[in-house]
Design an enzyme around this catalytic site. Structure first.
Site, PDB file in Angstrom:
ATOM      1  N   GLU A  91     -16.420  49.347 -95.285  1.00  0.00           N
ATOM      2  CA  GLU A  91     -15.183  49.057 -94.566  1.00  0.00           C
ATOM      3  C   GLU A  91     -14.246  50.243 -94.750  1.00  0.00           C
ATOM      4  OE1 GLU A  91     -14.187  45.352 -96.516  1.00  0.00           O
ATOM      5  OE2 GLU A  91     -12.869  46.337 -97.949  1.00  0.00           O
ATOM      6  N   HIS A 140      -8.202  43.314 -98.172  1.00  0.00           N
ATOM      7  CA  HIS A 140      -8.615  43.893 -99.447  1.00  0.00           C
ATOM      8  C   HIS A 140      -7.653  44.993 -99.866  1.00  0.00           C
ATOM      9  CE1 HIS A 140     -13.058  42.712 -98.631  1.00  0.00           C
ATOM     10  NE2 HIS A 140     -12.405  41.754 -99.243  1.00  0.00           N
TER      11      HIS A 140
END
Lengths: 389, 297, 389, 297
Positions: free
Chosen positions: B211, B250
């Site tokens: 990511e 995150h």
């Protein structure tokens, strides 16, 4: 959390790092007063958190208090890069013999802090690194022994200073490291760090980003967070209150999903199918019906949104809880916009059952659902066409 | 033959903060899966039991009495780094840190000590690790995994289950699925995991789920290209649409200035000859094709 | 530097370590007031820095303010183990269910700090270690990672506590470690640490010894040092002012030498020959004539001294400087007491020459000189018999 | 054959705080003795020279440019630990810390890092080390030493010269004379030094000069007894008359409670069969007798 320049400078000054004289002003009249008090040519600097402020016209020069007032008038209340300028920093203008760079940041791959310095300051350090990599000095900081004064001296020497100037620079670098550690920073930066004509140094611009996860060690920022809230959109404020990860985006498809990666992938998939997500919203792991309904309400309350995509893969999260949350919203506020639900995983059967009983159709394929919601949004999200009424 | 990497049927784990809500809930699920949870630790609760697992005040005592070699940590963020130190000092060699929101400064110290001691740290902010049919040291839903031949390393949670489920449905299954963690500072990199999968006979292909943020994907691509990695690797990178400067859920998923973009990662993988899936469901499809071509299935 | 109990307790309290309620008193009337304010049975504790205070009668019990006054009267101004009691600590008396021990000190051989705990407190820990070694728990502290809260819990568990009491003890231990590190201690000790009948704990007596070499990090103790000076002998005060290492001893032979080891060896040799040194005085390395003369004057000013031994082996120290210093003293104050000089090493010839020219005899053998000075001291150090007139 | 231990003719040393009064003075004396002082360090004075020795701002630069492998530190106490760290990081493997009054906390950290890196730290609060005729890295007066066969390890300064001079006069000379340092926390113990002397062919006997405080002498006695040390050892212990609780000049010379007394040390040595001299001059006498008996002289 990013601090404003003037906030960061206060902290730098507390550590004995030389900064230009100056004060914050929230009205043109105040700016004039500050300039009059300083009684030297000044800079009037918009206090916004976006990068590239200077190029976007956020920094103006003024030789007289009157000019400072006019400059502040130009900046205050104006939007720069989409952000309203709430205040300006009026600061003495320092003639630079050289513009340097120094910063402490985190090296994720090496799992350590890193000190970065350059004799070429004043522009973004990544730009220097790309254009003149030989001008960037990096010292990776041993997590156990830290950045020692002699490391600071090595760095000061390597960017070309000797004798007293080397010692003075090193002392400043070491103070920045101390500050960085004490404040749990992700970034502490002086850019430019100015070498003045009298051989002394001053941190002309500074940046501080504090590690949000370390706030419990820095209670002084709690108020700061509350203040910031007044500048949030209603959706952002509500999400923050409920501890939901929410990011506003430019599109018109509202998104609720569980898990940051899955939501990011959902956004990407929507875009692949030609749609535009309006937000990122991660309902989190193991979300209750209540948390789900709060999330959905946040997305529905966004007037830009004309279709909603709920994408849940149940792991710790239970599909029945998600289903209950969805129904709760319908009961409370109704569905004014079409909603596409993809629901698989833990307690999938129960969840599907709850929703289909209530007349809501549930999909299994993320891609199919994404395609569907894009279609709906393109159709203007008219209620009549909606997948779910 | 080792079925997977880092953990197996012989792994004897303790649970730190076993008496907490999360700790207790997942202890039951891990026990149900057959994981050897031999003891738990909660300071002040020594002498009690959770799901019949004995609880101790200190890791030292728990580890010594039950000959443990691994730990899974549910301790709240302000105390999680200390918990990891305690586990490392008690000589536990594999540590799974489920805890989210650990300050970077603390995580850096944990990883430095782990490096010194040769401890494997999975996470923080990870769903954990699973070797299907052998050992689950984590909070992932067990039902999406099936014993098989694909090694998965991921920075994400739910997205991993999504892709793992696809791989299970495609009848490939997983040798090991490991969540590296969603934080900026994590114990394992894609490169280190690739090396382990490279040595693991059971693993015939690798899926990397990346990511935005950092450059672990770029480093993995460089490693694959320069080392001539022999097993087929398929990648997926989440966050193509993420705006710069924003954390996407995150702590580690953030584009900083020009670094950490999905584009940079995807380009790096492509340049290294790693096929990049456009959508999560494509990962299993590409793996099937590649493995068929290589005659593994 | 040793802190008084009441000073140490203030610091312990600052770290949140529970201590008995109490206050310092310098007069019996004050002691009465404090006891009246506390309004419970009290202890009246002499504030002196010698060990074994309790056994020597330095701690008295009092049930009423009047008794506290009488106890203070008994203690104040009295000498205990040769030390005058300057003040008393009047403190609530706590009923102890158990007396424990906890301390942080330095392990010289392992080059680290060490935490020491025992379920047997109230006596000196060395005594416990000798009599019941199994009752002493030692944790050597890793200098890099320090004493962590879990170490504190391990220790609390190992001396027999569980549950909430274990947590509470561990928290106290950890605070003592924090204090020890912050204050650069050589010793931070709670003895006894009392387990009260209500299961809580209190540090009934505490000791703190600060590393003198770290004073530059703890400026708050500078005044403390000045205060202490008023209690020094004139010789000690003068030596301290000049940065000379001086220790008062019981005998009558004054000693000046260069180097701590050599001076210790000189004292030992004097004793072997049946003499009694009056002091330890190290003039230091590379001493100037001025420093030598200051040292000699200090020793001569001690009325107990009836003979002086100067023992110098020149390394960095130059014998000619020493000789000049000796002559300077003779010129300024004269030699009222016999002096034996042993002088060898760097610039020995020049030094001997200076002294013999001035009619002073110089010896080469340390042992011969020691024997001589003992002889003189035994003869009462009458000037007529003196080796040097 | 190695003449002594830790340093020799090949030792290439830098002087930290070379521009200070002490540093400059002793640099000249060490150069006069023939020691290879290849560079000096004083931050801010880089580019200057002291006795023709080039001065640098950092140890890294000095060490790299002159291929140094040792350092002698005259840096004032508040900065001395940092100076030692700088030397260790620059990979200098023998460090002599002349500086007195270093806080215990700092010294502990220095020794921990030294242990990790395998660096030999002599001192702090030491006169240094001399291998007569080869290398003097210290501040001791050179004239009392003569190349020979006795290894001396001492916690003291002048007393060592006293005893060394006696050994020189007795025509035994020294293989190496090393000052361990007068502080409570020092880099080398008697035991470690005994081991080195044990392996050194030039050394035929060892003199240990101890004093009150700590238990290094007791540990040395235990080592000699249990290992069956083969070379004759003679000891002297200063401080028989020292009262408890008082520092006798050295920070480390203090009897604490019951520990660290001269009596305890002397008894330990005697029990281990180590002859203890009553007076400094006896050390050379006993050594001569022992060595004659063992037919070394």
């Amino acid at each position: 959390m990013k601090l404003f320049e003037y906030e960061a400078k206060k902290i730098f000054a507390k550590y004995g790092i030389p900064i230009p004289k100056g004060e914050i002003a929230t009205t043109p009249a105040e700016a004039r007063e500050v300039a009059a008090k300083l009684n030297v040519p000044v800079m009037v600097k918009a206090q916004i958190l976006v990068a590239g402020r200077g190029k976007a016209g956020g920094i103006l020069f003024a030789d007289t208090p009157k000019e400072a007032e006019l400059a502040a008038e130009k900046l205050l209340g104006v939007e720069i890069k989409g952000v309203r300028v709430p205040s300006v920093l009026v600061e003495e203008r320092i003639t630079a013999k050289n513009e340097l760079y120094f910063g402490i940041t985190v090296d994720r791959a090496l799992r350590c802090y890193v000190a970065v310095a350059s004799s070429e300051g004043g522009m973004e350090i990544e730009e220097v690194a790309t254009r003149m990599p030989e001008k960037v000095v990096k010292v990776f900081i041993n997590p156990i022994y830290g950045f020692q004064p002699y490391h600071a001296r090595q760095v000061a020497g390597r960017i070309g200073y000797a004798g007293k100037q080397m010692l003075s620079l090193a002392s400043t670098f070491f103070k920045v490291y101390k500050l960085a550690t004490d404040y749990d920073v992700e970034l502490a930066e002086m850019n430019p760090l100015i070498e003045k004509t009298n051989q002394e140094f001053a941190a002309a611009d500074t940046r501080l980003i504090i590690d949000d996860n370390a706030f419990y060690r820095h209670r002084e920022f709690e108020n700061r967070v509350t203040e910031e809230e007044t500048k949030l959109t209603p959706q952002e404020r509500e999400a923050q209150k409920r501890g939901l990860a929410y990011v506003k985006l430019d599109g018109n498809i509202g998104i609720v999903g569980n898990g940051a990666g899955l939501v990011m992938a959902t956004l990407d998939t929507i875009q692949l199918y030609g749609g535009n997500p309006a937000n990122f919203l991660d309902v989190g792991g193991g979300a209750s019906a209540e948390k789900m309904s709060a999330s959905l309400k946040i997305v529905l309350s966004d007037t830009r949104v004309n279709a909603v995509f709920i994408n849940v893969l149940g792991g710790i999260t239970r599909c029945d809880e998600i289903a209950k949350g969805v129904l709760e919203v319908r009961k409370q506020v109704g569905f004014a916009k079409p909603i596409v639900i993809r629901l698989v995983g833990t307690n999938e059967e129960e969840g599907r059952h709850i929703l289909t009983e209530a007349g809501i159709h549930v999909l299994s394929s993320m891609e199919e659902a994404a395609e569907k919601v894009v279609e709906m949004a393109k159709a203007g999200g008219s209620n009549g066409y909606g997948y779910i009424r | 033959m080792d079925m997977g990497i880092f953990v197996d049927k012989q792994t004897r784990a303790i649970v730190q903060a076993i008496t907490g809500e999360q700790g207790s809930f997942h202890t039951r699920l891990m026990l149900d899966y057959g994981t050897k949870i031999v003891a738990g630790v909660t300071p002040g609760k020594g002498g009690t039991k959770v799901h019949d697992v004995p609880v101790y005040d200190t890791v030292k005592e728990a580890a010594e009495k039950h000959n443990a070699n691994a730990s899974i940590i549910f301790v709240p963020a302000p105390f999680a780094a200390e918990a990891a130190f305690e586990a490392m000092e008690a000589n536990l060699k594999t540590i799974v840190m489920i805890t989210e929101h650990i300050p970077i400064k603390d995580a850096i110290r944990v990883m430095a000590k782990a490096k010194q001691l040769g401890t494997i740290v999975i996470g923080p902010n990870t769903p954990g690790i699973i070797v299907p049919g052998e050992c689950k040291l984590g909070i992932m839903p067990a039902h999406v995994f099936e014993r098989g031949i694909v090694g998965i390393a991921s920075r994400s949670g739910t997205l991993t289950y999504e892709i793992a489920a696809g791989i299970t449905v495609a009848d490939l299954g997983q040798s090991t699925c490991i969540g590296l963690g969603g934080d900026p500072i994590i114990g394992l990199s894609f490169v280190e995991t690739l090396k382990q999968f490279g040595k693991n006979d059971q693993t015939k292909a690798v899926a990397l789920i990346g990511e935005i943020g950092g450059n672990l994907e770029e480093l993995a691509a460089a490693f694959i290209a320069t080392e001539g990695y022999e097993k087929p690797v398929v990648a997926y990178v989440a966050g193509r649409t993420a705006p710069p400067g924003k954390r996407m859920g995150h702590a580690g998923a953030i584009v900083m200035g020009r670094t950490g973009t999905a584009r940079s990662k995807i380009e790096a993988f492509s340049k290294a000859g790693v096929q990049v899936a456009e959508m999560p469901s494509e990962v299993a499809k590409i793996l099937s094709q590649r493995l068929m071509k290589e005659k593994y299935i």
